[in-house]
Design a protein around this motif. Structure first.
Motif, short mmCIF file in Angstrom:
data_model
loop_
_atom_site.label_atom_id
_atom_site.label_comp_id
_atom_site.label_asym_id
_atom_site.label_seq_id
_atom_site.Cartn_x
_atom_site.Cartn_y
_atom_site.Cartn_z
N GLU A 1 21.46 90.06 -63.84
CA GLU A 1 22.82 90.19 -64.36
C GLU A 1 22.88 90.09 -65.88
O GLU A 1 23.61 90.84 -66.53
CB GLU A 1 23.70 89.10 -63.73
CG GLU A 1 23.96 89.27 -62.25
CD GLU A 1 24.97 90.37 -61.95
OE1 GLU A 1 26.02 90.41 -62.59
OE2 GLU A 1 24.69 91.20 -61.05
N VAL A 2 22.13 89.16 -66.47
CA VAL A 2 22.27 88.92 -67.91
C VAL A 2 21.37 89.80 -68.76
O VAL A 2 21.39 89.69 -69.99
CB VAL A 2 22.04 87.43 -68.29
CG1 VAL A 2 22.96 86.53 -67.49
CG2 VAL A 2 20.58 87.03 -68.13
N GLN A 3 20.60 90.70 -68.15
CA GLN A 3 19.73 91.55 -68.94
C GLN A 3 20.51 92.42 -69.93
O GLN A 3 19.96 92.85 -70.94
CB GLN A 3 18.86 92.43 -68.04
CG GLN A 3 19.62 93.43 -67.18
CD GLN A 3 18.67 94.25 -66.31
OE1 GLN A 3 17.68 94.80 -66.79
NE2 GLN A 3 18.95 94.31 -65.01
N ALA B 1 14.82 90.61 -71.19
CA ALA B 1 14.69 90.62 -69.73
C ALA B 1 14.79 92.03 -69.16
O ALA B 1 14.48 92.25 -67.98
CB ALA B 1 15.75 89.74 -69.10
N ALA B 2 15.24 92.99 -69.95
CA ALA B 2 15.48 94.35 -69.47
C ALA B 2 14.24 95.23 -69.69
O ALA B 2 13.52 95.04 -70.67
CB ALA B 2 16.68 94.94 -70.19
N PRO B 3 14.02 96.19 -68.80
CA PRO B 3 14.77 96.42 -67.56
C PRO B 3 14.29 95.47 -66.46
O PRO B 3 13.09 95.25 -66.31
CB PRO B 3 14.44 97.87 -67.22
CG PRO B 3 13.06 98.07 -67.79
CD PRO B 3 13.00 97.22 -69.03
N TYR B 4 15.23 94.90 -65.73
CA TYR B 4 14.91 93.93 -64.69
C TYR B 4 15.40 94.48 -63.35
O TYR B 4 16.60 94.51 -63.08
CB TYR B 4 15.55 92.58 -64.98
CG TYR B 4 14.94 91.45 -64.18
CD1 TYR B 4 13.94 90.65 -64.73
CD2 TYR B 4 15.33 91.20 -62.87
CE1 TYR B 4 13.34 89.63 -64.00
CE2 TYR B 4 14.75 90.18 -62.13
CZ TYR B 4 13.76 89.39 -62.70
OH TYR B 4 13.17 88.39 -61.97
N ARG C 1 9.21 104.83 -62.51
CA ARG C 1 9.70 106.12 -62.00
C ARG C 1 11.18 106.06 -61.69
O ARG C 1 11.93 107.02 -61.92
CB ARG C 1 8.90 106.52 -60.77
CG ARG C 1 7.43 106.85 -61.05
CD ARG C 1 6.68 107.10 -59.76
NE ARG C 1 7.27 108.21 -59.01
CZ ARG C 1 7.14 108.37 -57.70
NH1 ARG C 1 6.47 107.46 -56.98
NH2 ARG C 1 7.68 109.39 -57.08
N LEU C 2 11.62 104.96 -61.16
CA LEU C 2 13.03 104.80 -60.83
C LEU C 2 13.89 104.84 -62.09
O LEU C 2 14.92 105.52 -62.14
CB LEU C 2 13.23 103.48 -60.09
CG LEU C 2 14.61 103.19 -59.51
CD1 LEU C 2 15.04 104.27 -58.53
CD2 LEU C 2 14.59 101.83 -58.81
N LEU C 3 13.48 104.14 -63.11
CA LEU C 3 14.23 104.13 -64.37
C LEU C 3 14.23 105.50 -65.03
O LEU C 3 15.23 105.92 -65.63
CB LEU C 3 13.65 103.08 -65.31
CG LEU C 3 13.92 101.63 -64.90
CD1 LEU C 3 12.96 100.69 -65.60
CD2 LEU C 3 15.36 101.24 -65.22
N THR D 1 21.29 105.37 -67.47
CA THR D 1 22.04 104.36 -66.73
C THR D 1 21.59 102.97 -67.15
O THR D 1 20.39 102.69 -67.23
CB THR D 1 21.83 104.52 -65.21
OG1 THR D 1 22.24 105.83 -64.82
CG2 THR D 1 22.64 103.48 -64.44
N GLU D 2 22.54 102.09 -67.41
CA GLU D 2 22.22 100.73 -67.81
C GLU D 2 21.47 100.02 -66.68
O GLU D 2 21.92 100.03 -65.53
CB GLU D 2 23.50 99.98 -68.14
CG GLU D 2 23.28 98.59 -68.67
CD GLU D 2 24.58 97.85 -68.91
OE1 GLU D 2 24.51 96.65 -69.23
OE2 GLU D 2 25.66 98.47 -68.76
N PRO D 3 20.32 99.39 -66.97
CA PRO D 3 19.54 98.76 -65.90
C PRO D 3 20.32 97.74 -65.07
O PRO D 3 20.12 97.66 -63.85
CB PRO D 3 18.38 98.12 -66.66
CG PRO D 3 18.21 98.95 -67.88
CD PRO D 3 19.60 99.37 -68.26
N ALA D 4 21.19 96.96 -65.70
CA ALA D 4 21.95 95.96 -64.94
C ALA D 4 22.87 96.62 -63.92
O ALA D 4 23.02 96.13 -62.80
CB ALA D 4 22.77 95.08 -65.89
#
Length: 223
Positions: A153-155, A161-164, A184-186, A192-195
């Motif tokens: 949540e806080v990334q 902490a990102a991408p988490y 690959r997903l990212l 798109t924001e990782p959070a």
């Protein structure tokens, strides 16, 4: 088998459009790198880590704030019964007595060791995400799952902490036939924001009906 990359992008676009809301946003927490919203995010992560519906944990986080338990000083200063009552109003009854105790101890530890400010815990970790996870697990009731939820949540305000993408997020990706490899997903998710991506994928991991919802949206758009 993973989807074709172009198909994966379509699925992720529809997923995020329909379900891309962090749990902090759902709980009414205006996340910022300041003590109160960070503390409220810790409490939310604590609640979400139990074997209880996410909607109940979110409602309970709201109930605690509405009871005035918005920061560690107020949480520690409240009586055990006041915490139990607030948890009950949120529907968190199965674990209310144990959690009421843990929330009090959690607030006291945060106050005594880090002056009530999770940014000091962050500074102690020195940019090391493994150290962050370890320190977060020193709070009573916050195990590996809770620490992962908090960092997920806080990334958006703790960029180290990102991408988490935690285990639950990757499980959701697998349900949609998307790559379970974070890189690959990212890449498929683009900007798109990782959070936001992680929260949407977690929802899929917890509710198989969302697979049909998202794939149906993709088909409708394809026409």
């Amino acid at each position: 088998m993973d989807r074709d990359p172009r198909d994966a992008r379509d699925v992720l676009r529809e997923l995020v459009a329909a379900h891309g809301r962090t749990y902090a946003e759902e709980a009414g927490i205006r996340l910022a790198d300041t003590p109160q919203p960070l503390y409220q995010s810790l409490v939310l992560a604590h609640l979400l880590s139990a074997r209880i519906r996410g909607s109940v944990a979110v409602a309970t986080a709201r109930a605690l704030r509405e009871a005035g338990l918005r920061d560690p000083a107020r949480m520690a200063g409240a009586s055990w019964q006041e915490r139990v009552d607030a948890l009950g109003r949120g529907g968190y009854r199965r674990y209310d007595e144990r959690t009421a105790t843990q929330l009090g101890e959690e607030a006291e530890l945060l106050t005594d060791r880090w002056g009530g400010d999770l940014r000091r815990l962050r500074a102690e970790a020195g940019g090391d995400v493994s150290a962050l996870r370890r320190l977060l697990q020193e709070f009573p009731g916050v195990g590996p799952t809770g620490a992962g939820i908090f960092l997920r949540e806080v990334q958006r305000v703790w960029p180290e902490a990102a991408p988490y993408l935690d285990r639950k997020a990757l499980q959701g990706a697998g349900r949609l036939g998307l790559p379970e490899d974070p890189g690959r997903l990212l890449a498929a998710a683009g900007r798109t924001e990782p959070a936001v991506l992680a929260a949407a994928l977690v929802r899929v991991s917890l509710d198989k009906n969302l697979v049909r919802d998202v794939t149906g949206r993709v088909r409708e758009r394809a026409g």
